[in-house]
Structures are given as C-alpha cells and as structure tokens.
Design a protein around this motif. Structure first.
Motif, short mmCIF file in Angstrom:
data_model
loop_
_atom_site.label_atom_id
_atom_site.label_comp_id
_atom_site.label_asym_id
_atom_site.label_seq_id
_atom_site.Cartn_x
_atom_site.Cartn_y
_atom_site.Cartn_z
N ALA A 47 0.84 -1.20 0.00
CA ALA A 47 0.00 0.00 0.00
C ALA A 47 0.87 1.25 0.00
O ALA A 47 2.02 1.23 0.44
N ARG A 74 -2.09 -0.87 -3.29
CA ARG A 74 -3.29 -0.14 -2.90
C ARG A 74 -2.92 1.31 -2.58
O ARG A 74 -1.84 1.57 -2.05
N ASP A 96 -7.96 3.69 -3.31
CA ASP A 96 -8.74 2.60 -2.74
C ASP A 96 -9.41 3.01 -1.45
O ASP A 96 -10.40 2.42 -1.03
N ASP A 97 -8.84 4.01 -0.79
CA ASP A 97 -9.42 4.54 0.45
C ASP A 97 -8.96 5.98 0.60
O ASP A 97 -7.99 6.42 -0.04
N LEU A 115 -7.34 -2.96 3.54
CA LEU A 115 -6.88 -2.96 2.16
C LEU A 115 -6.07 -4.21 1.86
O LEU A 115 -6.21 -4.83 0.80
N ARG A 118 -7.97 -7.43 1.06
CA ARG A 118 -8.56 -7.64 -0.26
C ARG A 118 -7.63 -8.54 -1.07
O ARG A 118 -6.50 -8.18 -1.37
#
Length: 234
Positions: A47, A74, A96-97, A115, A118
């Motif tokens: 991420a 992510r 993604d967020d 995240l 997923r």
C-alpha cells in the motif's frame, strides 16, 4: 505488510512510520512525488499512504501513474482536503481509500489492514498450507486447529512463507518484505525470528532451512525429502 508513506511534512511522516512499525507494518518514507515514483519502481509495496499536496510530482499524478502502470499496490490518500468533491476526485484518480487529516493512528492501521485483506484474483483471504491456517485480517494462526500465538514479526515472516506455498524464500526477501529499507543487511534478525517461529509452531518442524538458499514450509507428513528442520535456524 510493507507500506510507502508519501508525506512532505517530516514530523508527521516519521510519526506515521513509527506508528506503523509498532503494528509490525514495515514502512518507508518518500518526501515528494518524484522520490515516491522511484521507490515504487524498485520496491514492492502492499500500500501507499499518499498525501495529495506534495512537491516535485503532485500526489494526484503519482496516483495516475500507479493506475496507468497497473502496479499491484493499494492507494490510501491521506490529506487535509476533506470536501466531498476532493474525495470524489481522489477515488476517480484510483484511490482505494481516503482518510482526512487530522486522523487517529488506530483508524489508519485498520484501514491499511482492510486494504491488505482484499485478495488478489483467485487468492483466498485465509491462507492454508502444511496444516497451517493463517488469517491476515484477524492476525490469527492455527496449526492443526491449535491456536498459535505469534509476535508481530513472526507473523509477518510466516505470512510470507505460507504465501510461497512450499517455495523457497530467501533471507534477503524476508528482510526486505518483513522489515524495511533501514534494516541492516548483515543483521541476524531473520535467523533469530525463524528459530523462534519454529519453536512457537512446535513439532514436527514445518519451517525448513534450504542451506545457502533460504527457507520454506515443508509438510512433515507429505514431504519425504525434507531435511531435519527441528534445530536452530542456520
């Protein structure tokens, strides 16, 4: 997990990094968009915690390039821009967020773990191999239905080994993925963690040393060619 924090405010960036490390999340820092793109080009991250308003290359452009290059990472945007339009734009760019400042560290950690939960296409969210069952989100490990309490670093190392599904993972890869870029390449941290992980998992030993190569998970009941992995890690 390994996370790249892209934030030009050094005190905030270091606070996030230290907070993530306390949760066994390896974290690297990039102070601008150019440095972020360089790190993404040479390292694998799960991420990116991305501030939008950063110098050299704007955060929005960093997000665009991640999406264009189809990097398997992510994007969690962490920014002071809290309007609905700003959030919509962030998601349109590929986030993604989206978390607004100020924020609680606990919430950031949980969002990053969500995240990471997923799965990649076709990969199960809960990993099972050689009698082990690992739940990345709940951070639980079972061996033959027996709960095994692990430290954060032991969990991270086992996660990487079980993802390899019997393949050999080098000490260098474990150090790169479970620690961070500031880890001493000559440290014996990997060997010590492997040794303590073996003890936690119990007998018969399931973590096998492949001399001069690395480590793998071997099913004691199905792998007749396994060497003796019951001793200390080499």
């Amino acid at each position: 997990m390994r996370v790249l924090i892209v934030e030009d405010e050094p005190y905030l960036a270091e606070a996030i990094r230290d907070g993530l490390r306390l949760e066994a999340i390896a974290a690297d820092l990039a102070a601008d968009g150019g440095a972020a793109l360089e790190s993404l080009a040479v390292n694998e991250y799960d991420a990116v915690v991305l501030d939008r308003d950063i110098p050299v290359v704007h955060g929005d452009e960093v997000a665009r390039r991640i999406v264009e290059q189809q990097l398997p990472v992510r994007i969690l945007m962490l920014t002071a821009a809290d309007s609905l339009n700003a959030k919509v734009t962030g998601f349109e760019l590929g986030a993604d967020d989206y978390v607004t400042k100020p924020f609680e560290m606990r919430e950031l950690v949980m969002r990053l773990r969500a995240l990471a939960r997923r799965p990649a296409e076709g990969a199960p969210p809960v990993l099972e191999f050689a009698g082990l069952r690992l739940d990345p989100f709940r951070r639980e490990v079972y061996r033959d239905d027996r709960y095994v309490a692990l430290t954060r670093k032991q969990f991270s190392v086992l996660h990487l080994l079980i993802q390899a599904r019997g393949g050999v993972v080098s000490a260098e890869t474990l150090l790169e993925r479970a620690w961070d870029e500031n880890a001493d390449p000559f440290t014996n941290a990997v060997r010590i963690t492997i040794s303590s992980l073996r003890k936690r998992l119990g007998d018969p030993a399931v973590v096998q040393t492949v001399a001069g190569v690395g480590y793998r998970l071997a099913d004691p009941d199905r792998d007749p060619d396994r060497d003796d992995a019951s001793g200390a890690a080499r």
